[in-house]
Design a protein around this motif. Structure first.
Motif, PDB file in Angstrom:
ATOM      1  N   SER A 170       0.827  -1.211   0.000  1.00 53.36           N
ATOM      2  CA  SER A 170       0.000   0.000   0.000  1.00 53.36           C
ATOM      3  C   SER A 170       0.860   1.259   0.000  1.00 53.36           C
ATOM      4  N   LEU A 171       1.960   1.235   0.744  1.00 50.44           N
ATOM      5  CA  LEU A 171       2.864   2.383   0.762  1.00 50.44           C
ATOM      6  C   LEU A 171       3.484   2.608  -0.621  1.00 50.44           C
ATOM      7  N   ILE A 172       3.812   1.522  -1.305  1.00 51.01           N
ATOM      8  CA  ILE A 172       4.376   1.642  -2.650  1.00 51.01           C
ATOM      9  C   ILE A 172       3.339   2.239  -3.597  1.00 51.01           C
ATOM     10  N   THR A 173       2.085   1.832  -3.431  1.00 50.44           N
ATOM     11  CA  THR A 173       1.008   2.386  -4.259  1.00 50.44           C
ATOM     12  C   THR A 173       0.881   3.885  -4.035  1.00 50.44           C
ATOM     13  N   ILE A 174       0.961   4.306  -2.768  1.00 51.83           N
ATOM     14  CA  ILE A 174       0.909   5.737  -2.453  1.00 51.83           C
ATOM     15  C   ILE A 174       2.119   6.438  -3.054  1.00 51.83           C
ATOM     16  N   GLY A 175       3.276   5.804  -2.963  1.00 49.50           N
ATOM     17  CA  GLY A 175       4.500   6.381  -3.503  1.00 49.50           C
ATOM     18  C   GLY A 175       4.432   6.588  -5.002  1.00 49.50           C
ATOM     19  N   ASN A 176       3.714   5.711  -5.692  1.00 44.96           N
ATOM     20  CA  ASN A 176       3.580   5.843  -7.137  1.00 44.96           C
ATOM     21  C   ASN A 176       2.802   7.092  -7.534  1.00 44.96           C
ATOM     22  N   LYS A 177       2.042   7.645  -6.594  1.00 39.96           N
ATOM     23  CA  LYS A 177       1.258   8.850  -6.878  1.00 39.96           C
ATOM     24  C   LYS A 177       2.026  10.115  -6.492  1.00 39.96           C
ATOM     25  N   GLU A 178       3.168   9.940  -5.822  1.00 43.59           N
ATOM     26  CA  GLU A 178       3.956  11.075  -5.339  1.00 43.59           C
ATOM     27  C   GLU A 178       4.742  11.675  -6.501  1.00 43.59           C
ATOM     28  N   ILE A 179       4.706  12.980  -6.629  1.00 44.10           N
ATOM     29  CA  ILE A 179       5.408  13.621  -7.745  1.00 44.10           C
ATOM     30  C   ILE A 179       6.405  14.690  -7.286  1.00 44.10           C
ATOM     31  N   THR A 180       6.476  14.965  -5.980  1.00 43.49           N
ATOM     32  CA  THR A 180       7.305  16.073  -5.528  1.00 43.49           C
ATOM     33  C   THR A 180       8.685  15.633  -5.063  1.00 43.49           C
ATOM     34  N   SER A 181       8.844  14.400  -4.651  1.00 39.60           N
ATOM     35  CA  SER A 181      10.122  13.943  -4.115  1.00 39.60           C
ATOM     36  C   SER A 181      10.953  13.272  -5.190  1.00 39.60           C
ATOM     37  N   SER A 182      12.267  13.326  -4.989  1.00 34.09           N
ATOM     38  CA  SER A 182      13.134  12.573  -5.887  1.00 34.09           C
ATOM     39  C   SER A 182      12.953  11.101  -5.579  1.00 34.09           C
ATOM     40  N   LEU A 183      13.325  10.238  -6.532  1.00 34.83           N
ATOM     41  CA  LEU A 183      13.133   8.805  -6.351  1.00 34.83           C
ATOM     42  C   LEU A 183      13.858   8.298  -5.119  1.00 34.83           C
ATOM     43  N   GLY A 184      15.117   8.698  -4.956  1.00 33.80           N
ATOM     44  CA  GLY A 184      15.903   8.226  -3.821  1.00 33.80           C
ATOM     45  C   GLY A 184      15.293   8.638  -2.499  1.00 33.80           C
ATOM     46  N   ASN A 185      14.931   9.909  -2.377  1.00 36.39           N
ATOM     47  CA  ASN A 185      14.337  10.399  -1.134  1.00 36.39           C
ATOM     48  C   ASN A 185      13.001   9.738  -0.862  1.00 36.39           C
ATOM     49  N   LEU A 186      12.217   9.555  -1.900  1.00 34.07           N
ATOM     50  CA  LEU A 186      10.892   8.969  -1.733  1.00 34.07           C
ATOM     51  C   LEU A 186      10.984   7.541  -1.229  1.00 34.07           C
ATOM     52  N   SER A 187      11.799   6.717  -1.865  1.00 31.07           N
ATOM     53  CA  SER A 187      11.913   5.325  -1.431  1.00 31.07           C
ATOM     54  C   SER A 187      12.475   5.250  -0.015  1.00 31.07           C
ATOM     55  N   HIS A 188      13.449   6.103   0.295  1.00 32.69           N
ATOM     56  CA  HIS A 188      14.036   6.110   1.643  1.00 32.69           C
ATOM     57  C   HIS A 188      13.002   6.534   2.680  1.00 32.69           C
ATOM     58  N   ASN A 189      12.236   7.587   2.363  1.00 27.99           N
ATOM     59  CA  ASN A 189      11.233   8.075   3.313  1.00 27.99           C
ATOM     60  C   ASN A 189      10.133   7.046   3.561  1.00 27.99           C
ATOM     61  N   LEU A 190       9.727   6.351   2.508  1.00 24.97           N
ATOM     62  CA  LEU A 190       8.701   5.325   2.665  1.00 24.97           C
ATOM     63  C   LEU A 190       9.189   4.189   3.558  1.00 24.97           C
ATOM     64  N   ILE A 191      10.424   3.755   3.320  1.00 20.39           N
ATOM     65  CA  ILE A 191      10.960   2.644   4.114  1.00 20.39           C
ATOM     66  C   ILE A 191      11.192   3.077   5.551  1.00 20.39           C
ATOM     67  N   GLU A 192      11.635   4.316   5.764  1.00 18.03           N
ATOM     68  CA  GLU A 192      11.798   4.818   7.128  1.00 18.03           C
ATOM     69  C   GLU A 192      10.461   4.790   7.878  1.00 18.03           C
ATOM     70  N   LEU A 193       9.413   5.245   7.205  1.00 10.93           N
ATOM     71  CA  LEU A 193       8.083   5.250   7.809  1.00 10.93           C
ATOM     72  C   LEU A 193       7.639   3.826   8.127  1.00 10.93           C
ATOM     73  N   PHE A 194       7.819   2.943   7.180  1.00  5.93           N
ATOM     74  CA  PHE A 194       7.408   1.541   7.359  1.00  5.93           C
ATOM     75  C   PHE A 194       8.241   0.868   8.443  1.00  5.93           C
ATOM     76  N   TRP A 195       9.552   1.084   8.405  1.00  2.27           N
ATOM     77  CA  TRP A 195      10.455   0.428   9.350  1.00  2.27           C
ATOM     78  C   TRP A 195      10.204   0.890  10.784  1.00  2.27           C
ATOM     79  N   ASN A 196      10.015   2.179  10.961  1.00  2.00           N
ATOM     80  CA  ASN A 196       9.747   2.704  12.307  1.00  2.00           C
ATOM     81  C   ASN A 196       8.409   2.203  12.827  1.00  2.00           C
ATOM     82  N   GLY A 197       7.466   1.996  11.914  1.00  5.37           N
ATOM     83  CA  GLY A 197       6.188   1.436  12.321  1.00  5.37           C
ATOM     84  C   GLY A 197       6.330   0.005  12.809  1.00  5.37           C
ATOM     85  N   MET A 198       7.187  -0.761  12.149  1.00  2.00           N
ATOM     86  CA  MET A 198       7.409  -2.147  12.575  1.00  2.00           C
ATOM     87  C   MET A 198       8.115  -2.187  13.923  1.00  2.00           C
ATOM     88  N   LYS A 199       9.037  -1.254  14.152  1.00  2.00           N
ATOM     89  CA  LYS A 199       9.778  -1.219  15.413  1.00  2.00           C
ATOM     90  C   LYS A 199       8.902  -0.795  16.584  1.00  2.00           C
TER      91      LYS A 199
END
Length: 199
Positions: A170-199
């Motif tokens: 679902s986060l990847i689906t949301i990320g596919n709609k994102e147009i303001t962030s660079s690819l690197g920042n976007l993927s990193h930010n998504l994983i940070e959000l997901f990872w911190n949620g798991m922790k």
């Protein structure tokens, strides 16, 4: 009797070797158009034009738009499963594998798959719909196995691997709609959000 002069009964032309290549061209083109513009907006004539062939040629290989959609989407999902498996089987920390997977999946943004499926659903048979659902679930299964293995080794805390797999998707689906962030920042930010949620 000289059988060399006996003419073959008329019927479906003998399948040529290059037909397989035409099949792949049609499937690759169709899946890209469907993912970019949706099911309803894409016609077989548009697909034929993009492939450089006639509409009749598409009907030679695929009996209907629903059949072409089903085959092209399941082929795309099966390929996505192979790429997902290749990344998730690497001997790296789970965080690094997830970030790499996010980068790959976000590198080619496309339309909302759920919306595309809602458009296509009325024209699909129950069997065609199940084929697509199964192909999508196969990708989730790869993620489920990876999350469960990381739980078993203590890399992440125990939880529901199925829930994590769907949340990540679902986060990847949301990320596919994102147009303001660079690819690197976007993927990193998504994983940070997901990872911190798991922790």
């Amino acid at each position: 009797m000289n059988t060399s002069k006996i003419k073959r009964s008329p019927g479906r032309p003998k399948r040529e070797e290059h037909d397989a290549t035409i099949d792949q061209t049609i499937l690759r083109t169709a899946s890209q158009l469907f993912m970019d513009y949706g099911y309803e907006a894409v016609s077989l004539q548009q697909i034929a034009k993009a492939c450089g062939i006639t509409k009749a040629s598409i009907y030679y290989h695929f009996e209907s738009k629903a059949k072409l959609f089903t085959t092209s989407v399941t082929s795309m999902l099966n390929l996505a499963k192979m790429h997902t498996l290749r990344i998730m089987e690497q001997d790296k920390p789970l965080y690094d594998r997830l970030e790499q997977l996010a980068e790959v999946k976000l590198a080619k943004p496309h339309g909302d798959f759920e919306m595309i499926m809602r458009e296509a659903r009325p024209t699909l048979s129950a069997e065609q719909l199940q084929l697509i659902i199964s192909a999508e679930e196969n990708i989730h299964d790869v993620l489920i196995d990876s999350f469960q293995q990381s739980m078993d080794t203590g890399e992440i805390r125990p939880g529901n691997a199925l829930f994590l797999a769907h949340t990540f998707a679902s986060l990847i689906t949301i990320g596919n709609k994102e147009i303001t962030s660079s690819l690197g920042n976007l993927s990193h930010n998504l994983i940070e959000l997901f990872w911190n949620g798991m922790k």
